[in-house]
Design an enzyme around this catalytic site. Structure first.
Site, PDB file in Angstrom:
ATOM      1  N   ASP A  92      19.166  28.416  -4.290  1.00 17.13           N
ATOM      2  CA  ASP A  92      18.292  28.639  -5.449  1.00 17.13           C
ATOM      3  C   ASP A  92      17.959  27.347  -6.178  1.00 17.13           C
ATOM      4  O   ASP A  92      17.623  27.351  -7.353  1.00 17.13           O
ATOM      5  CB  ASP A  92      18.948  29.635  -6.411  1.00 17.13           C
ATOM      6  CG  ASP A  92      20.322  29.163  -6.855  1.00 17.13           C
ATOM      7  OD1 ASP A  92      20.801  28.143  -6.316  1.00 17.13           O
ATOM      8  OD2 ASP A  92      20.905  29.808  -7.741  1.00 17.13           O
TER       9      ASP A  92
ATOM     10  N   ASP B  73       4.381   0.381  -0.800  1.00 20.76           N
ATOM     11  CA  ASP B  73       4.844   0.521   0.587  1.00 20.76           C
ATOM     12  C   ASP B  73       5.122  -0.886   1.111  1.00 20.76           C
ATOM     13  O   ASP B  73       4.186  -1.606   1.453  1.00 20.76           O
ATOM     14  CB  ASP B  73       3.748   1.227   1.405  1.00 20.76           C
ATOM     15  CG  ASP B  73       4.190   1.532   2.829  1.00 20.76           C
ATOM     16  OD1 ASP B  73       5.360   1.299   3.156  1.00 20.76           O
ATOM     17  OD2 ASP B  73       3.340   2.016   3.616  1.00 20.76           O
TER      18      ASP B  73
ATOM     19  N   HIS C 242       1.606   0.737  16.720  1.00 26.46           N
ATOM     20  CA  HIS C 242       0.978   1.428  15.590  1.00 26.46           C
ATOM     21  C   HIS C 242      -0.214   0.625  15.088  1.00 26.46           C
ATOM     22  O   HIS C 242      -0.500  -0.463  15.589  1.00 26.46           O
ATOM     23  CB  HIS C 242       1.993   1.698  14.476  1.00 26.46           C
ATOM     24  CG  HIS C 242       2.685   0.474  13.942  1.00 26.46           C
ATOM     25  ND1 HIS C 242       2.053  -0.464  13.162  1.00 26.46           N
ATOM     26  CD2 HIS C 242       3.961   0.032  14.077  1.00 26.46           C
ATOM     27  CE1 HIS C 242       2.922  -1.410  12.820  1.00 26.46           C
ATOM     28  NE2 HIS C 242       4.080  -1.142  13.378  1.00 26.46           N
TER      29      HIS C 242
ATOM     30  N   HIS D  10       0.435   7.408   2.648  1.00 29.97           N
ATOM     31  CA  HIS D  10      -0.660   7.350   3.622  1.00 29.97           C
ATOM     32  C   HIS D  10      -1.837   8.024   2.912  1.00 29.97           C
ATOM     33  O   HIS D  10      -2.052   9.228   3.039  1.00 29.97           O
ATOM     34  CB  HIS D  10      -0.289   8.063   4.922  1.00 29.97           C
ATOM     35  CG  HIS D  10       0.837   7.388   5.641  1.00 29.97           C
ATOM     36  ND1 HIS D  10       1.603   7.991   6.595  1.00 29.97           N
ATOM     37  CD2 HIS D  10       1.325   6.118   5.552  1.00 29.97           C
ATOM     38  CE1 HIS D  10       2.521   7.140   7.046  1.00 29.97           C
ATOM     39  NE2 HIS D  10       2.363   5.999   6.414  1.00 29.97           N
TER      40      HIS D  10
ATOM     41  N   ARG E  12       9.089  -5.917  11.161  1.00 33.64           N
ATOM     42  CA  ARG E  12       7.800  -5.551  10.562  1.00 33.64           C
ATOM     43  C   ARG E  12       7.738  -6.238   9.201  1.00 33.64           C
ATOM     44  O   ARG E  12       8.764  -6.378   8.522  1.00 33.64           O
ATOM     45  CB  ARG E  12       7.678  -4.028  10.394  1.00 33.64           C
ATOM     46  CG  ARG E  12       6.378  -3.602   9.710  1.00 33.64           C
ATOM     47  CD  ARG E  12       6.044  -2.102   9.853  1.00 33.64           C
ATOM     48  NE  ARG E  12       6.969  -1.218   9.207  1.00 33.64           N
ATOM     49  CZ  ARG E  12       7.873  -0.466   9.832  1.00 33.64           C
ATOM     50  NH1 ARG E  12       7.974  -0.487  11.146  1.00 33.64           N
ATOM     51  NH2 ARG E  12       8.698   0.323   9.157  1.00 33.64           N
TER      52      ARG E  12
ATOM     53  N   GLU F 133       5.308  -5.990   5.768  1.00 36.83           N
ATOM     54  CA  GLU F 133       4.265  -5.119   5.209  1.00 36.83           C
ATOM     55  C   GLU F 133       4.010  -5.445   3.740  1.00 36.83           C
ATOM     56  O   GLU F 133       4.935  -5.432   2.923  1.00 36.83           O
ATOM     57  CB  GLU F 133       4.711  -3.649   5.331  1.00 36.83           C
ATOM     58  CG  GLU F 133       3.764  -2.654   4.672  1.00 36.83           C
ATOM     59  CD  GLU F 133       4.167  -1.200   4.910  1.00 36.83           C
ATOM     60  OE1 GLU F 133       5.373  -0.916   5.006  1.00 36.83           O
ATOM     61  OE2 GLU F 133       3.247  -0.358   5.001  1.00 36.83           O
TER      62      GLU F 133
HETATM   63  N1  GLY Z   1       6.381   3.584   5.138  1.00 39.77           N
HETATM   64  C1  GLY Z   1       5.471   4.191   5.998  1.00 39.77           C
HETATM   65  C2  GLY Z   1       4.503   3.235   6.532  1.00 39.77           C
HETATM   66  O1  GLY Z   1       4.736   2.049   6.479  1.00 39.77           O
HETATM   67  O2  GLY Z   1       3.453   3.592   6.967  1.00 39.77           O
HETATM   68 MN    MN Z   2       2.841   1.519   5.590  1.00 39.98          MN
HETATM   69 MN    MN Z   3       6.013   1.138   5.089  1.00 40.47          MN
END
Ligand code: GLY
Ligand code: MN
Ligand code: MN
Length: 435
Positions: A36, A268, A347, A358, A402, A404
């Site tokens: 709940d 992000d 990607h 996104h 990566r 970003e």
């Molecule tokens: N954190 C998700 C992306 O980098 O797209």
């Molecule tokens: Mn991203």
């Molecule tokens: Mn990301």
């Protein structure tokens, strides 16, 4: 205190685009987490964008055909017994004045009024997202209305996603949104620095997740904008690794993709660094390839450039680098042609960013990649992922990298909202050595 004028301006734009249409929108439903108890409530992004309303149990009808009540909010009525558990609710009058509605009514009246509004509508616009109950209800109502009015020749023509209008609007961030996104970016950037300073072999991935997410909240954010990824060693090569349970080992690279949501807006950010603060030769080799591509793509991003051109440049530079360091064989042209790079880079270069991590909005227009314009915000996030099962030279196995950042297109080029997080090898090593 919300600035109701911001949402009023958006609704005015929407109303122009609606024509004879009516927007019938439901707030996000609450989601059960266990028995709940519910997940922390998060409003539907489109609903929020048009109303500024963040509490559960709401809906609205935006009906240009109703001159007196073009904007009606439907909310939970006041109920002192329930409010002591879940928080105070505004009266209908206060809802009107706070959100700039023409009237506020009990949510219990929403369905019947939606049916009435449909009768005079051209197209009915609604949120077609994950709330299936709402969508089925809308379809049922649409069928009922069409049956009722079919002999008169009137009635709604069909059901259309509100996204077909609003997602294009959301693609262009106004000053208010840019300020919020910068704040989300700043909180997240600080958290990445804290993680770099905290990292040492022997800790677990979740320790770094914990210090970051703690800072998201400490900085005034709602928490993570998406599930935090903290992957060490081979885990860093799994794109959506979210278990974050492993021990961080000496000699590993740590990939962290985590960022805060602030006042509904997402950042992000990904950074990758050596667990012990010192890059090895092999780590440095791959890192330089990713960093070089990332910086070149950011440099190129500006008005008039297409999204596809950014990806093409990214791919070309990553491939040239991977061939250079012996990760791939063949010429760059051959590697791009036969797509063998996909073993290590699988990607896209980035995605829109905003209320959703996104974010929504078309990447293509009339079959062509979209040209970037001022006000658009998106990520640039090249990566190379060499998992331990791949055919790469031994020294590269188990390295995932990566980098970003979040980029705002401006009149003259771009602004990197997340540039305060170190990404040069010397900067990262210096920051980690100092802690
Ligand atoms: N954190 C998700 C992306 O980098 O797209
Ligand atoms: Mn991203
Ligand atoms: Mn990301």
């Amino acid at each position: 205190m919300i600035d109701k004028n911001i949402y009023h301006i958006r609704r005015e734009k929407l109303i122009k685009a609606l024509g004879q249409g009516v927007a019938i929108l439901k707030g996000a439903p609450e989601q059960v987490r266990s028995n709940d108890t519910e997940y922390p409530y998060r409003q539907d992004s489109d609903f929020f964008y048009l109303t500024g309303y963040t509490d559960p149990g709401a809906a609205c009808i935006i009906n240009p055909n109703d001159k007196e009540h073009a904007f009606t909010m439907y909310v939970l009525p006041q109920d002192p017994k329930k409010e002591v558990w879940t928080g105070w609710r505004l009266s209908f009058d206060d809802t009107v004045s706070t959100y700039g509605a023409d009237q506020a009514l009990d949510i219990a009246e929403f369905e019947a009024n939606a049916l009435t509004a449909m009768k005079t509508a051209g197209t009915v616009y609604t949120n077609l997202n994950h709330d299936k109950d709402h969508q089925y209800k809308m379809l049922d109502q649409l069928r009922a209305v069409r049956k009722e009015v079919q002999r008169t020749g009137g009635g709604p023509e069909g059901l259309e996603s509100i996204g077909s209008i609003v997602h294009e609007m959301r693609l262009f961030k106004d000053q208010h949104e840019i300020a919020l996104m910068q704040k989300a970016a700043d909180i997240s950037a600080d958290a990445h620095k804290i993680a770099m300073q905290t990292s040492k072999p022997g800790l677990h991935e979740y320790h770094l997740q914990a210090v970051m997410e703690s800072h998201f909240v400490y900085g005034g954010g709602a928490g993570p904008a998406y599930t935090s990824i903290v992957g060490t060693g081979d885990n860093a090569t799994v794109l959506h690794y979210i278990k974050n349970r492993d021990v961080i080992k000496d000699g590993d690279m740590v990939l962290i993709d985590a960022a805060a949501e602030y006042e509904m807006y997402a950042a992000d950010i990904t950074r990758t660094f050596p667990a012990n603060g010192k890059f090895t030769e092999a780590q440095r080799a791959i890192y330089d390839v990713v960093l070089n591509a990332q910086k070149a793509v950011i440099e190129k991003a500006g008005p008039g450039v297409t999204f596809q051109e950014l990806h093409d440049l990214d791919l070309r530079l990553l491939v040239e680098g991977m061939v250079d360091i012996g990760l791939l064989t063949g010429t760059p042209d051959e590697v791009i042609e036969n797509a063998s790079y996909q073993e290590y880079f699988m990607h896209k270069t980035g995605h829109w960013l905003g209320l959703d991590v996104h974010d929504l909005g078309n990447y293509m227009l009339n079959g062509k990649s979209r040209v970037l314009e001022p006000g658009m915000v998106f990520t640039i996030e090249p990566g190379i992922y060499v998992n331990s099962k791949s055919n790469a030279p031994e020294k590269f196995l188990g390295i995932g990298i990566r980098i970003e950042d979040d980029i705002l297109i401006t009149e003259s080029g771009n602004k990197n909202l997340t540039e305060s997080v170190p990404k040069e090898i010397t900067e990262i090593e210096a920051l980690m050595a100092a802690s």
